[in-house]
Motif scaffolding. Structure first.
Motif, PDB file in Angstrom:
ATOM      1  N   PRO A  65       0.833  -1.209   0.000  1.00 53.84           N
ATOM      2  CA  PRO A  65       0.000   0.000   0.000  1.00 53.84           C
ATOM      3  C   PRO A  65       0.869   1.261   0.000  1.00 53.84           C
ATOM      4  O   PRO A  65       1.855   1.350   0.714  1.00 53.84           O
ATOM      5  CB  PRO A  65      -0.794  -0.127   1.312  1.00 53.84           C
ATOM      6  CG  PRO A  65      -0.794  -1.591   1.620  1.00 53.84           C
ATOM      7  CD  PRO A  65       0.537  -2.098   1.138  1.00 53.84           C
ATOM      8  N   GLY A  66       0.507   2.187  -0.861  1.00 48.21           N
ATOM      9  CA  GLY A  66       1.246   3.444  -0.919  1.00 48.21           C
ATOM     10  C   GLY A  66       2.450   3.422  -1.832  1.00 48.21           C
ATOM     11  O   GLY A  66       3.132   4.438  -1.964  1.00 48.21           O
ATOM     12  N   ILE A  67       2.714   2.298  -2.465  1.00 54.00           N
ATOM     13  CA  ILE A  67       3.855   2.233  -3.373  1.00 54.00           C
ATOM     14  C   ILE A  67       3.649   3.221  -4.525  1.00 54.00           C
ATOM     15  O   ILE A  67       2.542   3.381  -5.032  1.00 54.00           O
ATOM     16  CB  ILE A  67       4.064   0.797  -3.912  1.00 54.00           C
ATOM     17  CG1 ILE A  67       5.384   0.693  -4.679  1.00 54.00           C
ATOM     18  CG2 ILE A  67       2.895   0.365  -4.785  1.00 54.00           C
ATOM     19  CD1 ILE A  67       5.764  -0.730  -5.048  1.00 54.00           C
ATOM     20  N   THR A  68       4.693   3.901  -4.903  1.00 49.14           N
ATOM     21  CA  THR A  68       4.590   4.935  -5.935  1.00 49.14           C
ATOM     22  C   THR A  68       4.741   4.339  -7.333  1.00 49.14           C
ATOM     23  O   THR A  68       5.342   3.266  -7.506  1.00 49.14           O
ATOM     24  CB  THR A  68       5.672   6.006  -5.740  1.00 49.14           C
ATOM     25  OG1 THR A  68       6.953   5.416  -5.947  1.00 49.14           O
ATOM     26  CG2 THR A  68       5.591   6.612  -4.334  1.00 49.14           C
ATOM     27  N   PRO A  69       4.237   5.034  -8.345  1.00 51.94           N
ATOM     28  CA  PRO A  69       4.452   4.578  -9.720  1.00 51.94           C
ATOM     29  C   PRO A  69       5.935   4.425 -10.051  1.00 51.94           C
ATOM     30  O   PRO A  69       6.339   3.481 -10.721  1.00 51.94           O
ATOM     31  CB  PRO A  69       3.796   5.675 -10.562  1.00 51.94           C
ATOM     32  CG  PRO A  69       2.736   6.242  -9.676  1.00 51.94           C
ATOM     33  CD  PRO A  69       3.331   6.207  -8.300  1.00 51.94           C
ATOM     34  N   GLY A  70       6.752   5.359  -9.563  1.00 54.55           N
ATOM     35  CA  GLY A  70       8.177   5.284  -9.838  1.00 54.55           C
ATOM     36  C   GLY A  70       8.830   4.038  -9.256  1.00 54.55           C
ATOM     37  O   GLY A  70       9.684   3.416  -9.892  1.00 54.55           O
ATOM     38  N   ALA A  71       8.416   3.663  -8.040  1.00 50.92           N
ATOM     39  CA  ALA A  71       8.979   2.470  -7.406  1.00 50.92           C
ATOM     40  C   ALA A  71       8.555   1.213  -8.158  1.00 50.92           C
ATOM     41  O   ALA A  71       9.350   0.290  -8.353  1.00 50.92           O
ATOM     42  CB  ALA A  71       8.540   2.393  -5.949  1.00 50.92           C
ATOM     43  N   LEU A  72       7.292   1.166  -8.596  1.00 52.41           N
ATOM     44  CA  LEU A  72       6.820   0.023  -9.382  1.00 52.41           C
ATOM     45  C   LEU A  72       7.561  -0.056 -10.713  1.00 52.41           C
ATOM     46  O   LEU A  72       7.970  -1.137 -11.153  1.00 52.41           O
ATOM     47  CB  LEU A  72       5.314   0.151  -9.627  1.00 52.41           C
ATOM     48  CG  LEU A  72       4.374  -0.337  -8.529  1.00 52.41           C
ATOM     49  CD1 LEU A  72       2.943   0.039  -8.868  1.00 52.41           C
ATOM     50  CD2 LEU A  72       4.494  -1.842  -8.331  1.00 52.41           C
ATOM     51  N   GLY A  73       7.716   1.085 -11.359  1.00 53.18           N
ATOM     52  CA  GLY A  73       8.416   1.108 -12.631  1.00 53.18           C
ATOM     53  C   GLY A  73       9.863   0.654 -12.482  1.00 53.18           C
ATOM     54  O   GLY A  73      10.394  -0.048 -13.352  1.00 53.18           O
ATOM     55  N   GLN A  74      10.488   1.016 -11.360  1.00 59.60           N
ATOM     56  CA  GLN A  74      11.868   0.609 -11.120  1.00 59.60           C
ATOM     57  C   GLN A  74      11.964  -0.901 -10.940  1.00 59.60           C
ATOM     58  O   GLN A  74      12.901  -1.547 -11.435  1.00 59.60           O
ATOM     59  CB  GLN A  74      12.416   1.324  -9.889  1.00 59.60           C
ATOM     60  CG  GLN A  74      13.896   1.066  -9.631  1.00 59.60           C
ATOM     61  CD  GLN A  74      14.391   1.840  -8.426  1.00 59.60           C
ATOM     62  OE1 GLN A  74      13.720   1.914  -7.397  1.00 59.60           O
ATOM     63  NE2 GLN A  74      15.559   2.435  -8.550  1.00 59.60           N
TER      64      GLN A  74
END
Length: 238
Positions: A65-74
């Motif tokens: 929960p709260g994971i950012t798009p940038g972290a997912l993309g990374q």
């Protein structure tokens, strides 16, 4: 700002295999129509890999929960860049067909990465526009308009191929050479000699690993810039 480190799913993508490449039906289609091989691959990638990317992002968001798009993309870029590196070392195929298989697997892995990154940044990875994105990001076409036109042509040729059998056999070597060059262009391997050097004994593993990793890292950077500037809070259909 540095992205927070999310909890990593130990097996975030079902059927995760660095050596996995295009399905047999797609290989047959590309061999029959090598001029439009990148377009055929992009269309099939969205159909087959888009739903996988969507499920992956939905699951990771629930788990983190709260994971950012940038972290997912990374996460996606790191995983598939590693896949590309490994795929450059594991192929046992040799000769011209082996070189074509290698770049086909690489182009498919890169398409998979782009679709997962699109989903991470809130775009629908199953939308037809993602095929256009793939061709622009992989520098097959410079602008979206020409990519859409080529995709329309490829789709029409795909439909036609189901209605009319190919009446004549084309020379296999010529077909494979053309297919290899088109897929190498899509995968970011600009110099043909770099692709064909992969079949030289002793050079295949080193060159394949380096070339695949470098090309995929570059694509990941372009994809992050392309989608990251318009990141959305969740996956949405366009």
């Amino acid at each position: 700002m540095t992205e927070p480190s999310p909890a990593v799913d130990p097996d975030p993508i079902a059927g995760d295999d660095p050596a996995a490449g295009p399905p047999g039906t797609l290989w047959a289609r590309m061999k029959a129509d090598p001029q439009y091989a990148p377009e055929h691959l992009a269309l099939e990638a969205v159909r087959r890999l888009g739903p996988e990317a969507q499920r992956w992002v939905e699951r990771l968001r629930v788990q983190n929960p709260g994971i950012t798009p940038g972290a997912l993309g990374q996460l996606a870029s790191k995983r598939f860049t590693n896949h590309a590196r490994l795929s450059g070392a594991v192929s046992g195929a040799t000769g011209l067909p082996g070189a074509v298989v290698d770049v086909g697997v690489l182009a498919w892995t890169q398409a998979r990465m782009v679709l997962h990154m699109a989903a991470a940044y809130g775009l629908d990875p199953t939308h037809p526009d993602r095929a256009t994105d793939l061709l622009v990001l992989q520098r097959v076409h410079k602008v979206a308009e020409s990519a859409r036109l080529a995709l329309g042509v490829a789709a029409g040729r795909e439909r036609a191929s189901r209605l009319f059998a190919n009446s004549g056999e084309r020379p296999l070597t010529g077909v494979m050479l053309k297919l290899g060059v088109k897929l190498a262009q899509m995968a970011g391997i600009r110099a043909a000699k770099r692709m064909f050097a992969k079949v030289i004994p002793g050079a295949a593993v080193i060159l394949g690993t380096w070339a695949n990793s470098a090309a995929t890292k570059d694509l990941a950077r372009r994809t992050r810039d392309y989608y990251g500037s318009n990141a959305m809070p969740q996956i949405t259909s366009q």
